[in-house]
Design a protein around this motif. Structure first.
Motif, PDB file in Angstrom:
ATOM      1  N   ASP A   1      -6.875  -5.371   7.055  1.00 56.41           N
ATOM      2  CA  ASP A   1      -7.373  -4.148   7.676  1.00 56.41           C
ATOM      3  C   ASP A   1      -6.190  -3.341   8.207  1.00 56.41           C
ATOM      4  O   ASP A   1      -5.477  -3.787   9.116  1.00 56.41           O
ATOM      5  CB  ASP A   1      -8.330  -4.502   8.813  1.00 56.41           C
TER       6      ASP A   1
ATOM      7  N   ASP B   1      -6.698   6.347   3.708  1.00 55.93           N
ATOM      8  CA  ASP B   1      -6.702   6.517   5.160  1.00 55.93           C
ATOM      9  C   ASP B   1      -5.392   6.009   5.752  1.00 55.93           C
ATOM     10  O   ASP B   1      -4.790   5.057   5.246  1.00 55.93           O
ATOM     11  CB  ASP B   1      -7.863   5.754   5.791  1.00 55.93           C
TER      12      ASP B   1
ATOM     13  N   ASP C   1      -0.649   2.925   5.818  1.00 56.53           N
ATOM     14  CA  ASP C   1      -1.805   3.495   5.123  1.00 56.53           C
ATOM     15  C   ASP C   1      -2.549   2.383   4.401  1.00 56.53           C
ATOM     16  O   ASP C   1      -2.137   1.224   4.439  1.00 56.53           O
ATOM     17  CB  ASP C   1      -1.377   4.605   4.146  1.00 56.53           C
ATOM     18  N   ASP C   2      -3.676   2.750   3.767  1.00 55.96           N
ATOM     19  CA  ASP C   2      -4.415   1.733   3.031  1.00 55.96           C
ATOM     20  C   ASP C   2      -4.813   2.248   1.651  1.00 55.96           C
ATOM     21  O   ASP C   2      -4.498   3.376   1.277  1.00 55.96           O
ATOM     22  CB  ASP C   2      -5.624   1.227   3.815  1.00 55.96           C
ATOM     23  N   ARG C   3      -5.500   1.408   0.916  1.00 55.98           N
ATOM     24  CA  ARG C   3      -5.816   1.720  -0.474  1.00 55.98           C
ATOM     25  C   ARG C   3      -6.814   2.870  -0.616  1.00 55.98           C
ATOM     26  O   ARG C   3      -6.946   3.448  -1.690  1.00 55.98           O
ATOM     27  CB  ARG C   3      -6.372   0.477  -1.169  1.00 55.98           C
ATOM     28  N   THR C   4      -7.528   3.188   0.451  1.00 53.27           N
ATOM     29  CA  THR C   4      -8.510   4.267   0.385  1.00 53.27           C
ATOM     30  C   THR C   4      -7.893   5.630   0.638  1.00 53.27           C
ATOM     31  O   THR C   4      -8.545   6.650   0.459  1.00 53.27           O
ATOM     32  CB  THR C   4      -9.630   4.043   1.424  1.00 53.27           C
TER      33      THR C   4
ATOM     34  N   TRP D   1       0.844  -1.185   0.000  1.00 50.47           N
ATOM     35  CA  TRP D   1       0.000   0.000   0.000  1.00 50.47           C
ATOM     36  C   TRP D   1       0.877   1.231   0.000  1.00 50.47           C
ATOM     37  O   TRP D   1       1.922   1.272   0.628  1.00 50.47           O
ATOM     38  CB  TRP D   1      -0.938  -0.007   1.202  1.00 50.47           C
TER      39      TRP D   1
END
Length: 226
Positions: free
Chosen positions: A109, A141, A136-139, A31
């Motif tokens: 998650d 956030d 972090d993440d794919r969105t 990510w």
């Protein structure tokens, strides 16, 4: 989280510490939305060292047998949650192992942490208990472990455990290392007990595979007052 179909046994390519380190990095770097201008966190303190020849010999990753987990010296109280109150880090913890291809499982998650269950558990009397997490993440956030960028020496860390009292640690050191160069001591199973938290660190370079560094935070068992 994908489960292994081979009883949690890593492939031959993952037996050495370097191979598992590379697997951790491959998962952590998947990510990539942490802002590229984010400064690299500063190092502080000294990495907790193992002592004695047995600790040096055991710094290579353990090849677990079916059903084996954590500290082989006795029953394991699995970690359930991680808290660092001063930076408002509060994350559930799930056990992770290795995939059939030798890569380390990482929670999907980004708000959760993964405990490498083939090493010592938090609260074990010896060795490095490793928790890994996304920054972090794919969105877009931030992940729970992004808050490790703000920890300070002396911060309290608490790990809640299943069927056991919480175990308390105190942050003593933080360092940033190049990807693929995590110290072998991160996965040691003997020597002085330490909690090791691992996440990504900038710079991020898509053409070179993502994040180029890793952030390591070390915490040692807190001294009980009274």
């Amino acid at each position: 989280m994908r489960s292994s179909t081979r009883g949690g046994r890593p492939s031959a390519a993952a037996v050495g510490a370097a191979a598992v380190v590379a697997a951790v990095l491959a998962a952590l770097l998947a990510w990539s939305l942490w802002p590229s201008q984010t400064p690299v966190p500063s190092d502080f303190g000294d990495r907790p060292r193992a002592s004695g020849p047995a600790a040096v010999a055991s710094s290579r990753v353990h090849d677990p047998g079916p059903g084996e987990a954590g500290d082989a010296s006795g029953p394991v109280s699995e970690p359930m949650a991680l808290r660092v109150p001063r930076v408002s880090l509060d994350a559930r913890v799930q056990g992770v192992g290795v995939e059939d291809d030798g890569t380390v499982e990482i929670p999907d998650d980004a708000g959760q942490a993964g405990w490498y269950r083939y090493g010592p558990a938090p609260g074990a009397s010896a060795g490095s208990a490793v928790l890994v997490g996304h920054v972090d993440d794919r969105t877009g956030d931030l992940g729970a472990f992004a808050k490790l960028y703000r920890v300070r020496k002396g911060d309290e860390v608490t790990v809640a455990r299943e069927d056991a009292p919480p175990v308390r640690y105190e942050v003593t050191a933080r360092e940033v290392v190049d990807k693929g160069r995590l110290p072998d001591e991160v996965f040691r199973r003997h020597g002085q007990p330490v909690l090791t938290l691992v996440t990504c660190a900038p710079p991020y370079d898509r053409e070179r595979g993502g994040y180029q560094r890793n952030l390591l935070v070390y915490a040692v068992p807190a001294q009980e007052s009274g």
